[in-house]
Structure formats: structure tokens, C-alpha cells
Scaffold this motif. Structure first.
Motif: not given
Length: 675
Positions: A273, A320, A324, A327
Motif C-alpha cells: 500500500a 490498506p 491509500t 495498492l
């Protein structure tokens, strides 16, 4: 290998959930014992319990109800239908065109439709003693509750359902369990089994995974080539950022070519992440557990890789940090992968409702014991408590691996398996009267020539739910009958679904031949049976084959070091002595087995992937070294989950010289004369 469970489950994959030990609950109050008047397993009468003939059916569409409400209704159905079937439910979507509606019409019985099927609880409340309350926090309490419901003439419900429907609480299982599955089912075996029928055992998952409605999956990666040799093995970094939006991202791996059984294999997984690692694990390890959201339609391979074929899949969940923006998931992966992602939980867990009418009506003991380890040892004790050829009705956990080890364990215990976990309305269909022919199909023998003789066979007929559901859809294909094909069915339909078997017999074309599914009267591996009991299974099979007019069988044997082994001379002799067989197609897949056992011809099936053109190419490659100076015989397997009669008709058009496509009776008559 494509698992039958993947497709029979449809959108509802199975899961077993948490389990517990029965604590402090007193023995159930005295009630009626096992159903009176039923024939013991293996006797000259029926193998499976008998039901009265229905006269009028009250029915409703339950396809949109929750698993909990369906469980309430199927257990009500079991109590009510025990004496004379009156309740029938439509589980399949499609309304009047759904498979349950078609079978209902075929009964030609008077019916009353209920727009709200839950209204039937009030209508029949006087027929039940009340409710057995299961513990939603302990899924396996649902199975104990089902066993008790059969013994106490009660329904299975949670506390809210009991209150909503005004049901008296007969037993309350909440708080009576901890997380020890073996102790839970041992308590049940010791305390409830003495009061249960000993005519069958049942195995059902307590819960199922249901797909969320209206879900959108974003495609992340796809293998567009049909690769089955791991030649595309490599490390793939997948950007799943497009699925960010909620608190978690769900990444699904499935087969990009769902019709040939060579789906994705994944050996390692890591996730980052915004460049920071948040996950790193290998499949099948404890490190994988926090991330594996749904792995029940997948298996672990020899390298420790997780794979899923055909219509199966597995899903990882990554959470995450908030905010974030990037990813990525890096996987070592190969074969035919399709990777998709979503930010919405794709499934939910609900009670598993199916086949519980039959379990309750017969007062059977129902459990869910994986066939390996301590649970497998307890399952052995279940088989030891019943006589030879007592059927185990339902299924096993852990997909393909559970099938192989479970059927093998049952065979070692002298029990055949009746795959029935998705068999609906069994109490009704067992009672509907329908004519079943015991006449063997006549045919005209042919003279052998230097040709490639091919017979094609749809598998899966040992599954009574396949015979009830998917096979009916295949059977209704308008192109059925254009080309010769064999259809495996269970001869035990004579007991549990005579109207189904009668329909297939009566509507078969000259190009449809019903043959016995693996490996006789119930799914089993004969080579795994105790030597002093295998003849009992063959006698049982012979009785049911003769009564249903079947003289061919598609059969399995057993596995040694993860490989199928051919039948021994002793097994062949037992088939020859006790059944009317003229020949055996043995599950083999390589197509290179052709022997005599006990005087019977045994030919291994040839099972190439793909549809008509690819299948024909595989046949051509298979016969490349044939010199054309003598007949060559091939028993071709047809995947019932990816092929239709239309596909068989397409293949037949490609089978020009030197091929000749035959029904199994003509094929084995010819083989018997030249082998």
C-alpha cells in the motif's frame, strides 16, 4: 480437475465456519424412534427410506429468501412430509421456467401456490412441536439442531425466527458449544444416534457462502492463451488500485477458460500500500489465513500452490491504511488466470438449507466432518456403527481433495456415497409414483471394421442433485438426439427420485443411452472396500441395475500415490458375478487402459480439454500411431459442466473417417467380440 461442487453450488459456495462442543444439554426428550417400516440397508427391499405418495402440494418460491428462512421451511417440510408429502419449494431462479417448477409440473398433481411461502409456517404450526434454536455464533449447532428436529418433530430456527412465528422453544442450543468440532459431533454420535435411523448417514455443511447482489468486479489481469503447461509461470505485479474506495479490496482469482479445468495457480502473494508491504504469505500456511476471504472452491497443489479450475475461484482480502492511493499485489502465478477486484464484500455466510427436509423426515444423523485428521477418525466411527452398504448421503468438505479422501474413507467403512447436498424436495420426489422400466435397451450389432470406434459419455450421474438440476437443463437442449451419447445416472433414483429417472427413460431418443454412474448403486471406489464386503456392494448394484435396465457402468477404483489404479481381477470378477454388466468405462483420463477383468472389458476414458474442435484435434493426436489394420476403441469423456448436447452434435459433425461414433451398448458389444 473441475469439481462438481463448484457448479452444483452455483453462486453459493460452501463453508463450515466455527464449531463447538456440546455442553450441559440433557438428552433429548423421549420421542418416536427411527422411521418404522423402512428396509435395512442391503436388504431385498429399498436401500433408501420410503415416503407416502403425495396427493396435493402446497408450494412457494423461496429462491429470494435467506438461507435461514429456507432452513426454517425445509425442516418444516421434513416434519410435514414424513407421513404424506404436502410441501414443495422452488429454489431455482427462473419462475415457471426454473428446474424445480418443471419437475413440479411433471408430477401432474393438484397444487396451491403461496405468494409468501413463510405463511406455510402458520398453516402447519399444529404439525410441529416447536423450534430447535441453533447458535448463530457456532455454525455446527445447525447440524445438531437438524438432527434434533427430526427426532423431536420440530423445525430449526434462530431466536428471532422463533419469536416472529410464535414457535415454542423445544431445545435451545445457544451457549452449549465451544470450538471443538470433534467433541461436538462425538456428543451427537453418542447421545442422538441411538434414536436416529440407521438406514443412512448424512453429511451437510452447516453454512454456505452466498454471493452479494449487484456486485461489480474490475478486471485486473487475464491470460488470453489456453496455457496448461505452466509455461507462463512468473512473478506478476498487479495494480488493484482501481478497486480502492472502501476499507478493503477483494482480489479474486479464477479460470479465464472455464470449460477445460486449467485455472490459475498461485504460489506466493505479497501486497504493498503506497509502497509499504502490508502482506506477504504462501498459500496453505498460517500466514495466509488472515487474507484468505474465500478459498472453498480451490485446492492446494503439490508445490504448495493454491489453484482453482473451471467455475471455481478464490478470493484474498487486503485492508490498506485509510487514504491509500496505490495498492499492488505481487503473485507468482501460472496457467489460465483471470484476476478481478472489488471494494465490496462479495459474499455473506448463511445457513445451508438444502436436503434438510430429507434428513429431518428420515430422522437421520447429520454431521460435517472433514475426512482427514481427527475429524476423519470420528467419521470412521460413524461408518463403523452402521451395516455394510449403508449410504452416506450429502457430501464432504474441501472440494476435490475432500471428494477423493471422503469417498475413499466411506468405502473403507463399507459405505457408498450418495451426493445429495443440493438435492431439493427429496421428500416429495421420493414419494411421487412413476413407471421405471427394467428393460435393457435393444440394439443392432455391427460387424467390426478397421475403424476408430468412439463412444461419448456425460459424467456426474452419481450426483442425484445433478440428475435433478443440471442434467435436466442439458436434457432440454433442443439438439439432444442429433448425435449418440451416453448419460450416466444413479440407479438409486429408483428410490429417491423415481419420477426423475422415469422422465429420462421415457423421453430418451434413439441416440440417448442411460448408463450407471460411478461406480454402481452409489458413488464409491470398489478397490478401497474391505475384501469381505465388496461383494455386498456389487450385489446391491446388481439389484438396482437390473431394476432400472442398465448394463454398463462408468466407474472409479481408488488412488495410490495420487494416481488412479486399474481394477483388480477380483473386483472385475465381483462385477461379473453380481451385476448384469457387459462392460466398464473406468475413470482414467489418459485413454490408454484396455483390459479384461473377471471376463469383462474395462476401458479407460479419454478426457481431452476444450470444445469440439480442440477435442477432435486431441483425438487425432491420440490415434496418430494407429496403423489402421485393426479396430481401435476410445471411450471419450464429456464434461457435463462445460458441454451440452449441442456441443456433442458439433463434435459429431467433425468425426469423419476413420471415426465411427456409437452408443455404449453397440460399442461394448463390438469390443467384447474383438478384445
Amino acid at each position: 480437475m473441475v469439481s462438481r461442487r463448484t457448479f452444483l453450488a452455483g453462486s453459493g459456495a460452501l463453508t463450515a465456519g466455527g464449531l463447538g462442543i456440546f455442553q450441559g444439554l440433557p438428552a433429548a426428550a423421549t420421542g418416536s424412534g427411527p422411521q418404522a417400516g423402512t428396509a435395512p440397508a442391503g436388504s431385498a427391499g429399498r436401500l433408501l427410506p420410503a415416503f407416502g405418495r403425495p396427493q396435493h402440494l402446497h408450494y412457494g418460491d423461496v429462491s429470494k429468501l435467506s438461507g435461514g428462512d429456507q432452513t426454517l421451511l425445509t425442516t418444516l417440510q421434513g416434519v410435514v412430509n414424513r407421513s404424506s408429502p404436502e410441501l414443495y419449494f422452488l429454489f431455482a431462479e427462473g419462475g415457471s421456467d426454473g428446474v424445480d417448477a418443471r419437475w413440479l409440473r411433471d408430477t401432474r398433481l393438484p397444487t396451491t401456490r403461496y405468494a409468501d411461502p413463510l405463511a406455510l409456517v402458520a398453516k402447519y404450526r399444529h404439525r410441529i412441536r416447536g423450534a430447535i434454536i441453533h447458535d448463530p455464533d457456532v455454525p455446527d449447532s445447525l447440524n445438531v439442531a437438524t438432527t434434533l428436529a427430526g427426532l423431536e418433530n420440530a423445525v430449526v430456527a434462530d431466536a428471532a425466527q422463533a419469536k416472529a412465528h410464535g414457535l415454542r422453544i423445544v431445545q435451545d442450543l445457544r451457549g452449549k458449544f465451544d470450538d471443538d468440532r470433534v467433541k461436538t459431533y462425538r456428543w451427537q454420535l453418542e447421545n442422538l444416534f441411538p434414536r436416529c435411523t440407521h438406514q443412512l448417514l448424512a453429511g451437510l455443511p452447516p453454512t454456505m457462502v452466498v454471493q452479494a447482489e449487484g456486485l461489480t468486479w474490475k478486471e485486473i489481469a487475464r491470460e488470453t492463451r489456453q496455457i496448461r503447461d505452466s509455461s507462463n509461470r512468473g512473478m506478476y505485479t498487479l495494480d488493484v488500485s482501481p478497486a480502492l474506495g472502501q476499507e478493503a479490496v477483494y482480489v479474486r482469482f479464477q479460470d479465464s477458460f472455464g470449460d477445460d479445468g486449467w485455472g490459475p495457480s498461485v504460489l506466493s502473494v505479497s501486497a504493498k500500500a503506497d509502497g509499504v508491504e502490508i502482506a506477504n504469505f504462501k498459500p496453505g500456511t498460517d500466514a495466509e489465513t488472515p487474507y484468505l476471504f474465500d478459498g472453498l472452491n480451490s485446492s492446494i497443489g503439490g508445490e504448495g500452490n493454491r489453484f482453482s479450475d473451471g467455475g471455481g475461484y478464490f478470493i484474498y482480502k487486503f485492508t490498506p491504511p485509510a487514504g491509500t492511493t496505490s495498492l499492488t499485489v505481487t503473485v507468482e502465478m501460472w496457467n489460465q488466470y483471470l484476476v478481478t477486484a472489488t471494494d465490496t464484500a462479495p459474499t455473506r455466510v448463511e445457513p445451508f438449507p438444502y436436503f434438510r427436509d430429507y434428513v429431518v423426515a428420515t430422522k437421520a444423523l447429520v454431521s460435517w466432518l472433514p475426512p482427514n485428521g481427527p475429524t476423519g477418525e470420528l467419521l470412521k466411527e460413524h461408518f463403523a456403527k452402521v451395516g455394510p452398504t449403508t449410504p452416506y448421503a450429502g457430501w464432504f468438505s474441501n472440494d476435490v481433495a475432500g471428494e477423493w479422501s471422503g469417498v475413499d474413507l466411506a468405502a473403507q467403512g463399507g459405505s457408498e456415497v450418495l451426493p445429495a447436498d443440493f438435492y431439493m424436495n427429496g421428500t416429495v420426489l421420493s414419494g411421487v409414483s412413476a413407471p421405471i422400466s427394467d428393460k435393457v435397451r435393444k440394439f443392432t450389432p455391427i460387424q467390426p471394421k478397421n475403424k476408430v470406434y468412439l463412444t461419448l459419455t456425460f459424467g456426474e450421474g452419481d450426483n442425484v442433485q445433478y440428475c435433478q438440476r443440471h442434467m435436466r437443463d442439458l436434457w432440454d437442449d433442443p439438439r439432444r438426439g442429433e448425435a449418440p451419447v451416453n448419460w450416466t445416472v444413479s440407479p438409486l433414483l429408483a428410490d429417491i427420485g423415481p419420477s426423475l429417472l422415469s422422465h429420462y427413460q421415457r423421453t430418451a431418443t434413439k441416440n440417448d443411452l442411460l448408463v450407471c454412474g460411478p461406480s454402481g448403486a452409489g458413488y464409491t471406489y470398489p478397490g478401497a472396500w474391505p475384501a469381505d464386503q465388496v461383494d455386498e456392494y456389487m450385489k446391491l448394484s446388481g439389484r438396482y441395475m437390473r431394476s432400472t435396465g442398465m448394463d454398463l457402468v462408468y466407474a472409479y477404483n481408488h488412488r495410490v500415490d495420487d494416481r488412479w489404479v486399474p481394477f483388480s481381477e477380483e473386483i472385475g470378477r465381483s462385477y461379473a458375478d453380481h451385476t448384469p454388466l457387459r462392460g466398464i468405462i473406468q475413470s482414467w483420463e489418459g485413454g490408454d487402459l484396455l483390459v479384461r477383468r473377471g471376463g469383462l472389458p474395462v476401458i479407460g476414458n479419454f478426457s481431452p480439454p476444450g470444445k469440439a474442435a480442440e477435442y477432435k484435434a486431441a483425438l487425432d493426436a491420440h490415434i496418430a500411431e494407429w496403423d489402421g489394420k485393426s479396430p481401435l476403441f476410445i471411450a471419450g469423456a464429456i464434461n457435463a459442466w462445460s458441454w451440452t448436447p449441442s456441443d456433442v452434435a458439433d463434435l459429431a459433425k467433425l468425426l469423419t473417417a476413420p471415426y465411427e461414433l456409437l452408443l455404449g451398448n453397440t460399442f461394448f458389444d463390438l469390443l467384447n467380440r474383438v478384445l
